[in-house]
Design an enzyme around this catalytic site. Structure first.
Site, PDB file in Angstrom:
ATOM      1  NE  ARG A 176       9.948  18.353  -5.160  1.00 49.54           N
ATOM      2  CZ  ARG A 176       9.216  19.337  -4.817  1.00 49.54           C
ATOM      3  NH1 ARG A 176       9.327  20.053  -3.655  1.00 49.54           N
ATOM      4  NH2 ARG A 176       8.060  19.616  -5.509  1.00 49.54           N
ATOM      5  CG  ASP A 205       6.907  16.422  -4.614  1.00 49.47           C
ATOM      6  OD1 ASP A 205       6.441  16.650  -5.805  1.00 49.47           O
ATOM      7  OD2 ASP A 205       6.546  17.262  -3.767  1.00 49.47           O
ATOM      8  CG  HIS A 268       3.547  17.674  -6.011  1.00 47.56           C
ATOM      9  ND1 HIS A 268       4.429  18.331  -6.901  1.00 47.56           N
ATOM     10  CD2 HIS A 268       2.604  18.899  -5.527  1.00 47.56           C
ATOM     11  CE1 HIS A 268       4.334  19.790  -6.797  1.00 47.56           C
ATOM     12  NE2 HIS A 268       3.432  19.885  -6.188  1.00 47.56           N
ATOM     13  CG  ASP A 334       1.234  20.343  -2.354  1.00 41.87           C
ATOM     14  OD1 ASP A 334       1.229  18.969  -1.994  1.00 41.87           O
ATOM     15  OD2 ASP A 334       2.317  20.878  -2.662  1.00 41.87           O
ATOM     16  CD  GLU A 335       2.257  23.586  -5.896  1.00 43.74           C
ATOM     17  OE1 GLU A 335       2.885  24.861  -5.649  1.00 43.74           O
ATOM     18  OE2 GLU A 335       3.456  22.739  -5.692  1.00 43.74           O
ATOM     19  CE1 TYR A 428       6.158  27.396   2.987  1.00 41.08           C
ATOM     20  CE2 TYR A 428       6.694  26.820   0.888  1.00 41.08           C
ATOM     21  CZ  TYR A 428       5.819  26.404   1.717  1.00 41.08           C
ATOM     22  OH  TYR A 428       4.889  25.591   1.567  1.00 41.08           O
ATOM     23  CG  PHE A 429      13.384  28.429   7.517  1.00 42.94           C
ATOM     24  CD1 PHE A 429      12.801  29.550   7.431  1.00 42.94           C
ATOM     25  CD2 PHE A 429      13.587  27.750   8.652  1.00 42.94           C
ATOM     26  CE1 PHE A 429      11.858  29.803   8.592  1.00 42.94           C
ATOM     27  CE2 PHE A 429      13.109  28.207   9.828  1.00 42.94           C
ATOM     28  CZ  PHE A 429      12.459  29.262   9.770  1.00 42.94           C
TER      29      PHE A 429
END
Ligand SMILES: [Zn+2]
Length: 525
Positions: A176, A205, A268, A334-335, A428-429
Protein backbone atom coordinates in the site's frame (compact mmCIF):
# COMPACT_ATOMS: atom_id res chain seq x y z
CA UNK A 1 5.72 -30.33 25.90
CA UNK A 2 7.73 -32.03 28.65
CA UNK A 3 10.77 -29.85 28.07
CA UNK A 4 8.70 -26.68 28.31
CA UNK A 5 6.94 -27.88 31.48
CA UNK A 6 10.32 -28.60 33.06
CA UNK A 7 11.63 -25.15 32.18
CA UNK A 8 8.55 -23.45 33.63
CA UNK A 9 8.77 -25.64 36.73
CA UNK A 10 12.41 -24.77 37.33
CA UNK A 11 11.64 -21.13 36.63
CA UNK A 12 8.93 -21.23 39.33
CA UNK A 13 11.42 -22.77 41.74
CA UNK A 14 14.04 -20.13 41.03
CA UNK A 15 11.54 -17.29 41.33
CA UNK A 16 10.12 -18.74 44.52
CA UNK A 17 13.49 -19.24 46.14
CA UNK A 18 14.66 -15.82 44.97
CA UNK A 19 14.85 -13.08 47.54
CA UNK A 20 12.36 -10.26 47.86
CA UNK A 21 10.57 -8.74 44.90
CA UNK A 22 12.82 -6.17 43.21
CA UNK A 23 13.09 -3.00 45.24
CA UNK A 24 12.48 0.29 43.45
CA UNK A 25 16.15 1.13 43.71
CA UNK A 26 17.20 -2.07 42.00
CA UNK A 27 14.46 -1.76 39.40
CA UNK A 28 15.90 1.61 38.46
CA UNK A 29 19.00 -0.20 37.24
CA UNK A 30 17.28 -3.13 35.53
CA UNK A 31 15.15 -1.44 32.92
CA UNK A 32 15.31 -4.22 30.35
CA UNK A 33 12.46 -4.86 27.86
CA UNK A 34 11.49 -7.63 27.41
CA UNK A 35 11.96 -8.54 31.05
CA UNK A 36 14.54 -11.33 31.46
CA UNK A 37 13.20 -14.53 33.05
CA UNK A 38 15.55 -14.59 36.05
CA UNK A 39 17.53 -11.63 37.39
CA UNK A 40 19.76 -11.89 40.45
CA UNK A 41 21.26 -8.58 41.48
CA UNK A 42 24.83 -8.78 42.82
CA UNK A 43 26.96 -6.23 44.69
CA UNK A 44 28.93 -3.60 42.80
CA UNK A 45 29.37 -2.30 39.27
CA UNK A 46 31.45 -2.95 36.16
CA UNK A 47 32.91 0.05 34.35
CA UNK A 48 33.82 0.05 30.67
CA UNK A 49 36.94 2.16 30.05
CA UNK A 50 39.48 2.59 27.26
CA UNK A 51 41.31 -0.43 28.77
CA UNK A 52 38.35 -2.80 28.41
CA UNK A 53 38.65 -5.54 25.79
CA UNK A 54 36.34 -8.10 24.18
CA UNK A 55 37.27 -11.77 24.27
CA UNK A 56 35.73 -14.17 21.74
CA UNK A 57 36.70 -17.14 19.62
CA UNK A 58 36.53 -17.16 15.85
CA UNK A 59 33.00 -18.66 15.87
CA UNK A 60 31.67 -15.50 17.55
CA UNK A 61 33.74 -12.93 15.65
CA UNK A 62 30.68 -11.45 13.85
CA UNK A 63 28.90 -10.93 17.18
CA UNK A 64 32.05 -9.55 18.85
CA UNK A 65 32.52 -7.01 16.04
CA UNK A 66 28.85 -6.06 16.23
CA UNK A 67 29.22 -5.49 19.99
CA UNK A 68 32.32 -3.34 19.47
CA UNK A 69 30.46 -1.30 16.82
CA UNK A 70 27.45 -0.84 19.10
CA UNK A 71 29.59 0.51 21.94
CA UNK A 72 32.17 2.63 20.14
CA UNK A 73 30.30 5.73 18.80
CA UNK A 74 28.99 6.96 22.17
CA UNK A 75 31.91 5.82 24.34
CA UNK A 76 34.62 6.76 21.88
CA UNK A 77 36.38 3.45 22.69
CA UNK A 78 37.07 0.99 19.89
CA UNK A 79 37.45 -2.06 22.11
CA UNK A 80 40.07 -4.56 20.91
CA UNK A 81 38.85 -8.11 20.20
CA UNK A 82 41.17 -10.90 21.35
CA UNK A 83 41.09 -14.65 21.69
CA UNK A 84 42.97 -14.38 25.00
CA UNK A 85 42.65 -12.05 27.96
CA UNK A 86 45.26 -9.32 27.68
CA UNK A 87 44.77 -7.41 30.94
CA UNK A 88 42.20 -4.76 31.99
CA UNK A 89 38.57 -5.67 32.46
CA UNK A 90 36.80 -7.81 29.98
CA UNK A 91 33.59 -8.57 28.08
CA UNK A 92 33.70 -12.24 27.11
CA UNK A 93 31.38 -14.02 24.64
CA UNK A 94 31.35 -17.81 24.74
CA UNK A 95 29.34 -20.75 23.36
CA UNK A 96 28.85 -23.65 25.76
CA UNK A 97 27.43 -27.09 24.87
CA UNK A 98 26.07 -27.58 28.38
CA UNK A 99 23.67 -24.65 27.90
CA UNK A 100 21.49 -26.64 25.48
CA UNK A 101 18.55 -26.29 27.92
CA UNK A 102 18.52 -22.60 26.99
CA UNK A 103 17.63 -23.58 23.42
CA UNK A 104 18.50 -21.71 20.23
CA UNK A 105 17.98 -18.23 21.67
CA UNK A 106 18.64 -18.35 25.42
CA UNK A 107 21.70 -16.88 27.13
CA UNK A 108 23.24 -16.40 30.54
CA UNK A 109 24.99 -13.21 31.56
CA UNK A 110 27.09 -12.64 34.66
CA UNK A 111 28.44 -9.19 35.36
CA UNK A 112 31.04 -8.75 38.11
CA UNK A 113 33.27 -5.74 38.73
CA UNK A 114 36.02 -7.29 36.57
CA UNK A 115 34.15 -9.10 33.86
CA UNK A 116 31.01 -9.40 31.77
CA UNK A 117 30.49 -12.99 30.67
CA UNK A 118 27.78 -13.78 28.09
CA UNK A 119 27.33 -17.48 27.37
CA UNK A 120 24.82 -19.32 25.19
CA UNK A 121 24.26 -22.56 23.34
CA UNK A 122 23.97 -20.77 19.97
CA UNK A 123 25.18 -17.47 18.51
CA UNK A 124 21.57 -16.21 18.42
CA UNK A 125 21.58 -16.34 22.24
CA UNK A 126 24.80 -14.30 22.28
CA UNK A 127 23.09 -11.63 20.11
CA UNK A 128 20.24 -11.36 22.64
CA UNK A 129 22.72 -11.23 25.53
CA UNK A 130 24.43 -8.32 23.77
CA UNK A 131 21.08 -6.51 23.44
CA UNK A 132 20.44 -6.94 27.18
CA UNK A 133 23.93 -5.59 27.84
CA UNK A 134 23.22 -2.48 25.70
CA UNK A 135 20.01 -1.87 27.67
CA UNK A 136 21.88 -2.14 31.00
CA UNK A 137 24.35 0.64 30.06
CA UNK A 138 23.33 4.29 30.57
CA UNK A 139 20.90 5.07 27.74
CA UNK A 140 23.39 7.52 26.18
CA UNK A 141 25.21 4.43 24.83
CA UNK A 142 22.72 4.67 21.92
CA UNK A 143 24.12 8.01 20.79
CA UNK A 144 26.00 8.08 17.51
CA UNK A 145 28.80 10.40 18.61
CA UNK A 146 31.05 10.60 21.70
CA UNK A 147 29.25 11.59 24.90
CA UNK A 148 31.26 13.35 27.64
CA UNK A 149 30.85 12.92 31.38
CA UNK A 150 29.09 9.56 31.38
CA UNK A 151 30.53 6.70 33.45
CA UNK A 152 29.85 3.59 31.37
CA UNK A 153 28.79 1.51 34.35
CA UNK A 154 26.79 -1.69 34.48
CA UNK A 155 25.10 -3.12 37.58
CA UNK A 156 26.56 -6.46 38.69
CA UNK A 157 23.92 -9.11 37.98
CA UNK A 158 23.33 -12.66 36.92
CA UNK A 159 20.66 -13.08 34.23
CA UNK A 160 19.29 -16.37 32.98
CA UNK A 161 17.04 -15.84 30.00
CA UNK A 162 15.29 -17.50 27.09
CA UNK A 163 12.19 -16.66 25.05
CA UNK A 164 8.71 -17.93 25.73
CA UNK A 165 7.82 -18.17 22.01
CA UNK A 166 9.98 -19.00 19.01
CA UNK A 167 8.25 -16.49 16.66
CA UNK A 168 8.15 -12.83 17.75
CA UNK A 169 7.36 -10.81 14.68
CA UNK A 170 6.31 -7.60 13.01
CA UNK A 171 4.64 -7.47 9.60
CA UNK A 172 5.19 -4.41 7.47
CA UNK A 173 2.96 -3.78 4.44
CA UNK A 174 5.22 -2.61 1.61
CA UNK A 175 2.47 -2.72 -1.01
CA UNK A 176 0.00 0.00 0.00
CA UNK A 177 3.02 2.22 0.72
CA UNK A 178 6.59 1.37 -0.21
CA UNK A 179 9.22 1.82 2.54
CA UNK A 180 12.84 2.35 1.56
CA UNK A 181 15.95 0.46 2.70
CA UNK A 182 17.07 2.91 5.37
CA UNK A 183 13.63 2.87 7.01
CA UNK A 184 13.61 -0.92 6.97
CA UNK A 185 17.08 -1.02 8.53
CA UNK A 186 15.87 1.25 11.33
CA UNK A 187 13.08 -1.25 11.98
CA UNK A 188 15.48 -4.20 11.96
CA UNK A 189 17.63 -2.36 14.54
CA UNK A 190 14.59 -1.70 16.74
CA UNK A 191 13.33 -5.29 16.44
CA UNK A 192 16.74 -6.61 17.44
CA UNK A 193 17.05 -4.19 20.37
CA UNK A 194 13.81 -5.67 21.75
CA UNK A 195 14.68 -9.30 20.83
CA UNK A 196 11.98 -9.59 18.17
CA UNK A 197 13.26 -12.08 15.62
CA UNK A 198 11.01 -11.96 12.52
CA UNK A 199 10.30 -9.17 10.03
CA UNK A 200 7.44 -10.39 7.84
CA UNK A 201 7.55 -8.40 4.58
CA UNK A 202 4.18 -8.11 2.84
CA UNK A 203 5.75 -7.53 -0.59
CA UNK A 204 2.82 -7.94 -2.96
CA UNK A 205 -0.83 -6.83 -2.97
CA UNK A 206 -3.33 -4.98 -5.16
CA UNK A 207 -1.49 -1.69 -4.56
CA UNK A 208 1.90 -2.77 -5.89
CA UNK A 209 4.48 -5.52 -6.45
CA UNK A 210 7.63 -4.65 -4.47
CA UNK A 211 10.31 -7.20 -5.33
CA UNK A 212 12.35 -7.67 -8.50
CA UNK A 213 11.79 -11.03 -10.21
CA UNK A 214 14.28 -11.54 -13.06
CA UNK A 215 11.99 -13.77 -15.06
CA UNK A 216 9.06 -11.31 -15.01
CA UNK A 217 10.39 -7.76 -15.58
CA UNK A 218 6.89 -6.29 -16.06
CA UNK A 219 6.20 -6.92 -12.36
CA UNK A 220 8.59 -4.11 -11.52
CA UNK A 221 8.18 -2.03 -14.70
CA UNK A 222 4.37 -1.93 -14.46
CA UNK A 223 3.05 -3.57 -11.28
CA UNK A 224 5.29 -1.61 -8.87
CA UNK A 225 3.92 1.78 -10.06
CA UNK A 226 0.54 3.36 -9.35
CA UNK A 227 -1.43 4.33 -12.46
CA UNK A 228 -0.38 7.91 -13.29
CA UNK A 229 -4.00 9.14 -13.23
CA UNK A 230 -3.80 9.05 -9.42
CA UNK A 231 -0.75 11.37 -9.15
CA UNK A 232 0.65 9.44 -6.18
CA UNK A 233 3.92 10.79 -4.75
CA UNK A 234 6.83 8.82 -6.23
CA UNK A 235 8.27 7.80 -2.84
CA UNK A 236 5.18 5.67 -2.13
CA UNK A 237 5.89 3.32 -5.03
CA UNK A 238 8.87 1.30 -6.22
CA UNK A 239 10.45 -2.02 -5.37
CA UNK A 240 13.44 -3.79 -3.85
CA UNK A 241 16.02 -5.02 -6.36
CA UNK A 242 17.70 -8.37 -5.81
CA UNK A 243 20.75 -6.52 -4.45
CA UNK A 244 18.55 -4.56 -2.03
CA UNK A 245 17.09 -7.81 -0.68
CA UNK A 246 20.55 -9.37 -0.28
CA UNK A 247 21.71 -6.28 1.61
CA UNK A 248 18.69 -6.38 3.92
CA UNK A 249 19.03 -10.13 4.54
CA UNK A 250 22.65 -9.67 5.56
CA UNK A 251 21.88 -6.67 7.76
CA UNK A 252 19.08 -8.55 9.50
CA UNK A 253 21.07 -11.75 9.98
CA UNK A 254 23.85 -9.92 11.82
CA UNK A 255 21.18 -8.61 14.23
CA UNK A 256 19.38 -11.89 14.83
CA UNK A 257 16.33 -11.03 12.71
CA UNK A 258 14.95 -13.29 9.96
CA UNK A 259 13.19 -11.72 6.98
CA UNK A 260 10.04 -13.58 5.93
CA UNK A 261 8.81 -12.83 2.40
CA UNK A 262 5.10 -12.83 1.61
CA UNK A 263 3.85 -13.34 -1.95
CA UNK A 264 0.03 -13.02 -1.98
CA UNK A 265 -2.22 -15.56 -3.70
CA UNK A 266 -4.80 -16.42 -4.95
CA UNK A 267 -6.48 -13.04 -4.19
CA UNK A 268 -5.09 -9.51 -3.61
CA UNK A 269 -3.25 -9.91 -6.91
CA UNK A 270 -4.78 -7.34 -9.31
CA UNK A 271 -1.40 -5.57 -9.61
CA UNK A 272 -0.10 -8.76 -11.26
CA UNK A 273 -2.91 -8.56 -13.82
CA UNK A 274 -1.78 -5.03 -14.73
CA UNK A 275 1.38 -6.72 -16.02
CA UNK A 276 0.29 -10.30 -16.84
CA UNK A 277 -3.51 -10.26 -17.39
CA UNK A 278 -3.50 -13.79 -18.84
CA UNK A 279 -3.08 -15.22 -15.30
CA UNK A 280 -6.58 -14.26 -14.10
CA UNK A 281 -9.87 -15.99 -14.93
CA UNK A 282 -11.13 -13.08 -17.09
CA UNK A 283 -7.83 -12.08 -18.75
CA UNK A 284 -8.73 -8.39 -18.31
CA UNK A 285 -5.88 -5.87 -18.00
CA UNK A 286 -6.25 -3.97 -14.71
CA UNK A 287 -4.55 -0.87 -13.36
CA UNK A 288 -2.73 -0.34 -10.06
CA UNK A 289 -4.70 2.02 -7.82
CA UNK A 290 -4.03 3.50 -4.35
CA UNK A 291 -6.01 1.82 -1.55
CA UNK A 292 -8.84 4.31 -1.18
CA UNK A 293 -9.27 4.77 -4.96
CA UNK A 294 -10.80 1.36 -5.62
CA UNK A 295 -12.26 -1.69 -3.91
CA UNK A 296 -10.42 -3.04 -0.84
CA UNK A 297 -11.08 -6.56 -2.10
CA UNK A 298 -11.31 -7.37 -5.82
CA UNK A 299 -13.14 -10.28 -7.39
CA UNK A 300 -10.23 -10.77 -9.82
CA UNK A 301 -7.93 -13.50 -8.53
CA UNK A 302 -5.45 -16.00 -10.00
CA UNK A 303 -7.13 -18.58 -12.24
CA UNK A 304 -6.80 -21.93 -10.48
CA UNK A 305 -7.42 -23.82 -13.73
CA UNK A 306 -4.63 -22.45 -15.94
CA UNK A 307 -1.27 -24.18 -15.86
CA UNK A 308 0.35 -20.77 -16.60
CA UNK A 309 -0.70 -19.63 -13.10
CA UNK A 310 1.31 -22.36 -11.39
CA UNK A 311 4.26 -21.91 -13.76
CA UNK A 312 4.31 -18.22 -12.84
CA UNK A 313 4.00 -18.85 -9.10
CA UNK A 314 6.69 -21.54 -9.10
CA UNK A 315 9.12 -19.33 -11.01
CA UNK A 316 8.45 -16.44 -8.62
CA UNK A 317 8.75 -18.62 -5.51
CA UNK A 318 11.94 -20.16 -6.86
CA UNK A 319 13.63 -16.74 -7.07
CA UNK A 320 12.17 -15.69 -3.71
CA UNK A 321 13.49 -18.88 -2.05
CA UNK A 322 16.96 -18.18 -3.38
CA UNK A 323 16.98 -14.59 -2.12
CA UNK A 324 15.59 -15.24 1.36
CA UNK A 325 17.34 -17.87 3.52
CA UNK A 326 14.26 -18.04 5.80
CA UNK A 327 12.76 -21.34 6.91
CA UNK A 328 9.26 -20.05 5.98
CA UNK A 329 7.56 -18.43 3.01
CA UNK A 330 4.20 -16.69 3.52
CA UNK A 331 1.72 -17.12 0.66
CA UNK A 332 -1.06 -14.85 1.90
CA UNK A 333 -4.29 -16.69 1.14
CA UNK A 334 -6.60 -14.09 2.73
CA UNK A 335 -9.73 -12.41 1.41
CA UNK A 336 -10.02 -14.28 -1.91
CA UNK A 337 -13.59 -14.05 -3.28
CA UNK A 338 -14.42 -17.08 -5.40
CA UNK A 339 -17.12 -15.44 -7.55
CA UNK A 340 -15.12 -15.72 -10.78
CA UNK A 341 -14.00 -19.29 -10.04
CA UNK A 342 -17.71 -20.28 -10.03
CA UNK A 343 -18.13 -19.34 -13.70
CA UNK A 344 -14.61 -19.87 -15.09
CA UNK A 345 -14.51 -22.99 -17.31
CA UNK A 346 -10.81 -23.61 -16.43
CA UNK A 347 -11.50 -23.52 -12.69
CA UNK A 348 -14.64 -25.66 -12.99
CA UNK A 349 -12.67 -28.25 -15.00
CA UNK A 350 -10.23 -28.67 -12.05
CA UNK A 351 -13.11 -29.00 -9.56
CA UNK A 352 -14.52 -31.82 -11.70
CA UNK A 353 -11.20 -33.49 -12.45
CA UNK A 354 -10.20 -33.71 -8.76
CA UNK A 355 -13.75 -34.33 -7.46
CA UNK A 356 -13.64 -31.20 -5.30
CA UNK A 357 -16.82 -30.27 -3.47
CA UNK A 358 -16.81 -26.53 -4.14
CA UNK A 359 -14.68 -23.41 -4.66
CA UNK A 360 -13.49 -23.49 -1.01
CA UNK A 361 -12.01 -26.91 -1.71
CA UNK A 362 -10.52 -25.49 -4.90
CA UNK A 363 -8.71 -22.86 -2.79
CA UNK A 364 -7.46 -25.59 -0.49
CA UNK A 365 -6.29 -27.60 -3.56
CA UNK A 366 -4.56 -24.43 -4.91
CA UNK A 367 -2.70 -23.89 -1.63
CA UNK A 368 -1.64 -27.56 -1.49
CA UNK A 369 -0.11 -27.31 -5.00
CA UNK A 370 1.88 -24.29 -3.88
CA UNK A 371 2.84 -25.90 -0.57
CA UNK A 372 4.21 -28.94 -2.44
CA UNK A 373 6.44 -26.63 -4.45
CA UNK A 374 7.58 -24.66 -1.39
CA UNK A 375 8.44 -27.91 0.39
CA UNK A 376 10.45 -29.07 -2.65
CA UNK A 377 12.59 -25.97 -2.02
CA UNK A 378 13.13 -27.08 1.60
CA UNK A 379 10.81 -24.42 3.04
CA UNK A 380 7.62 -24.33 5.10
CA UNK A 381 4.37 -22.57 4.20
CA UNK A 382 2.57 -19.95 6.28
CA UNK A 383 -0.79 -18.47 5.32
CA UNK A 384 -3.46 -16.17 6.78
CA UNK A 385 -6.26 -18.04 8.55
CA UNK A 386 -8.49 -18.26 5.45
CA UNK A 387 -6.26 -21.16 4.34
CA UNK A 388 -8.17 -23.26 6.89
CA UNK A 389 -11.30 -22.98 4.67
CA UNK A 390 -11.97 -25.99 2.50
CA UNK A 391 -9.60 -28.27 4.41
CA UNK A 392 -6.11 -27.49 5.67
CA UNK A 393 -2.83 -29.32 5.05
CA UNK A 394 -1.42 -30.68 8.33
CA UNK A 395 1.99 -29.11 7.71
CA UNK A 396 0.92 -25.51 7.03
CA UNK A 397 1.43 -22.85 9.72
CA UNK A 398 -1.59 -20.61 10.20
CA UNK A 399 -1.39 -16.92 11.00
CA UNK A 400 -4.59 -16.08 12.89
CA UNK A 401 -5.76 -12.53 12.28
CA UNK A 402 -9.58 -12.63 12.44
CA UNK A 403 -10.35 -12.08 16.10
CA UNK A 404 -13.83 -13.60 15.70
CA UNK A 405 -12.49 -16.87 14.27
CA UNK A 406 -11.37 -18.50 17.49
CA UNK A 407 -13.21 -21.74 16.78
CA UNK A 408 -11.31 -22.18 13.52
CA UNK A 409 -8.14 -21.38 15.45
CA UNK A 410 -8.84 -24.03 18.07
CA UNK A 411 -9.75 -26.66 15.48
CA UNK A 412 -6.51 -25.97 13.54
CA UNK A 413 -4.61 -26.47 16.80
CA UNK A 414 -6.55 -29.65 17.48
CA UNK A 415 -5.69 -30.88 13.99
CA UNK A 416 -2.01 -30.35 14.84
CA UNK A 417 -1.18 -27.20 12.87
CA UNK A 418 1.21 -24.63 14.27
CA UNK A 419 -0.30 -21.17 14.77
CA UNK A 420 0.97 -17.61 15.04
CA UNK A 421 -1.30 -15.17 16.87
CA UNK A 422 -1.84 -11.79 15.32
CA UNK A 423 -5.51 -11.02 16.06
CA UNK A 424 -7.12 -7.73 15.02
CA UNK A 425 -8.21 -7.31 18.66
CA UNK A 426 -4.64 -6.85 19.99
CA UNK A 427 -2.05 -6.93 17.21
CA UNK A 428 -3.23 -4.61 14.41
CA UNK A 429 -0.98 -1.62 14.95
CA UNK A 430 -2.51 0.37 12.07
CA UNK A 431 -5.63 0.62 14.29
CA UNK A 432 -6.00 3.69 16.52
CA UNK A 433 -4.88 3.73 20.16
CA UNK A 434 -8.55 4.25 21.10
CA UNK A 435 -9.23 0.78 19.74
CA UNK A 436 -6.02 -0.96 20.82
CA UNK A 437 -4.37 0.89 23.68
CA UNK A 438 -0.78 0.14 24.67
CA UNK A 439 -2.05 -1.64 27.78
CA UNK A 440 -4.50 -3.75 25.76
CA UNK A 441 -1.65 -5.33 23.80
CA UNK A 442 -0.35 -6.67 27.13
CA UNK A 443 -3.63 -8.56 27.56
CA UNK A 444 -3.13 -10.74 24.46
CA UNK A 445 -2.65 -13.37 27.16
CA UNK A 446 -6.43 -13.94 27.19
CA UNK A 447 -6.22 -15.49 23.70
CA UNK A 448 -2.93 -17.31 24.35
CA UNK A 449 -4.58 -18.89 27.40
CA UNK A 450 -7.29 -20.57 25.33
CA UNK A 451 -4.76 -22.38 23.17
CA UNK A 452 -2.40 -23.14 26.02
CA UNK A 453 -5.09 -25.10 27.79
CA UNK A 454 -5.51 -27.14 24.58
CA UNK A 455 -1.88 -27.55 23.48
CA UNK A 456 0.76 -24.90 24.28
CA UNK A 457 3.28 -26.52 21.96
CA UNK A 458 1.25 -25.45 18.94
CA UNK A 459 1.76 -21.72 19.47
CA UNK A 460 4.72 -20.80 17.32
CA UNK A 461 4.43 -17.22 18.48
CA UNK A 462 2.96 -13.75 18.24
CA UNK A 463 3.15 -10.96 15.71
CA UNK A 464 2.10 -7.34 15.19
CA UNK A 465 0.79 -6.28 11.79
CA UNK A 466 1.10 -2.85 10.24
CA UNK A 467 -1.01 -2.25 7.11
CA UNK A 468 0.11 0.92 5.34
CA UNK A 469 -3.08 2.23 3.72
CA UNK A 470 -3.85 4.92 6.35
CA UNK A 471 -0.53 6.05 7.87
CA UNK A 472 1.74 6.51 4.89
CA UNK A 473 4.61 8.65 6.26
CA UNK A 474 7.57 7.38 8.28
CA UNK A 475 6.73 9.38 11.46
CA UNK A 476 3.07 8.32 11.14
CA UNK A 477 4.03 4.67 10.84
CA UNK A 478 6.44 4.91 13.80
CA UNK A 479 3.73 6.43 16.02
CA UNK A 480 1.36 3.58 15.22
CA UNK A 481 3.93 0.87 15.93
CA UNK A 482 5.67 2.39 18.97
CA UNK A 483 5.42 1.92 21.87
CA UNK A 484 2.97 -0.97 21.21
CA UNK A 485 5.76 -3.08 19.71
CA UNK A 486 7.65 -3.03 23.03
CA UNK A 487 4.58 -4.44 24.73
CA UNK A 488 4.31 -7.29 22.26
CA UNK A 489 8.05 -7.93 22.59
CA UNK A 490 7.53 -8.64 26.29
CA UNK A 491 4.39 -10.76 25.72
CA UNK A 492 6.32 -12.87 23.21
CA UNK A 493 9.50 -13.23 25.25
CA UNK A 494 8.68 -13.23 28.96
CA UNK A 495 6.78 -16.09 30.63
CA UNK A 496 3.33 -14.95 31.81
CA UNK A 497 4.04 -15.80 35.46
CA UNK A 498 7.01 -13.49 35.32
CA UNK A 499 5.44 -10.25 34.15
CA UNK A 500 2.69 -7.79 35.00
CA UNK A 501 1.55 -4.46 33.61
CA UNK A 502 2.34 -2.48 36.78
CA UNK A 503 5.94 -3.63 36.56
CA UNK A 504 6.13 -3.10 32.79
CA UNK A 505 4.63 0.36 32.66
CA UNK A 506 7.46 2.26 34.48
CA UNK A 507 10.04 0.38 32.43
CA UNK A 508 8.23 1.50 29.26
CA UNK A 509 8.43 5.15 30.43
CA UNK A 510 12.18 4.71 30.79
CA UNK A 511 12.41 3.37 27.22
CA UNK A 512 10.92 6.51 25.64
CA UNK A 513 14.42 7.96 25.98
CA UNK A 514 15.84 4.97 24.08
CA UNK A 515 13.26 5.43 21.31
CA UNK A 516 14.28 9.11 21.03
CA UNK A 517 17.89 8.10 20.58
CA UNK A 518 16.97 5.40 18.05
CA UNK A 519 15.24 8.13 15.96
CA UNK A 520 11.85 6.51 16.47
CA UNK A 521 8.65 8.53 16.85
CA UNK A 522 6.10 7.14 19.30
CA UNK A 523 2.73 7.80 20.87
CA UNK A 524 2.83 8.68 24.56
CA UNK A 525 -0.79 8.03 25.60
ZN1 LIG B 1 -10.28 -19.57 -13.58
Amino acid sequence: MMKRMLWIFSLCLILYSCKEPLTEEVQAEIQVIPRPQVITVLEGTFEMTSKTSIKANRDLMVQAEQLRDYLSPASGYVLPINKRHTGGNLIELKLLDELSTLGEEGYEMTITSKKVLITAHRSQGIIWGIQTLRQLFPVEILREAAVDDVAWELPCVNILDKPRFEWRGLMIDYSRTFWNISHTKKYIDALSYYKMNRLHMHLTDDQGWRIEIEKYPALTEIASQFDTVYHEPREREGYYSREDIRELVRYAEARGVELIPEIEMPGHTTEVFAAYPELSCTGDTLSVHPFFKGPGIHNEIFCAGKKETFEFLENVLSEVSELFPSEYIHIGGDEAPKVLWKTCPHCQRVIKEYSLKDEDELQSWFIRQVEGYIQSKGKKLIGWDEITEGGLSGTATVMFWRAGMENALLSAVEQGNMVILTPTSHCYFDYTYDRISTEKVYSLESIIDKIETLNPEKILGVQANFWSHIDRTEPGMDRQIFPRLLVLAEVGWTEALNREWDHFSPRLEHHYQSLDLLDIYYTDE
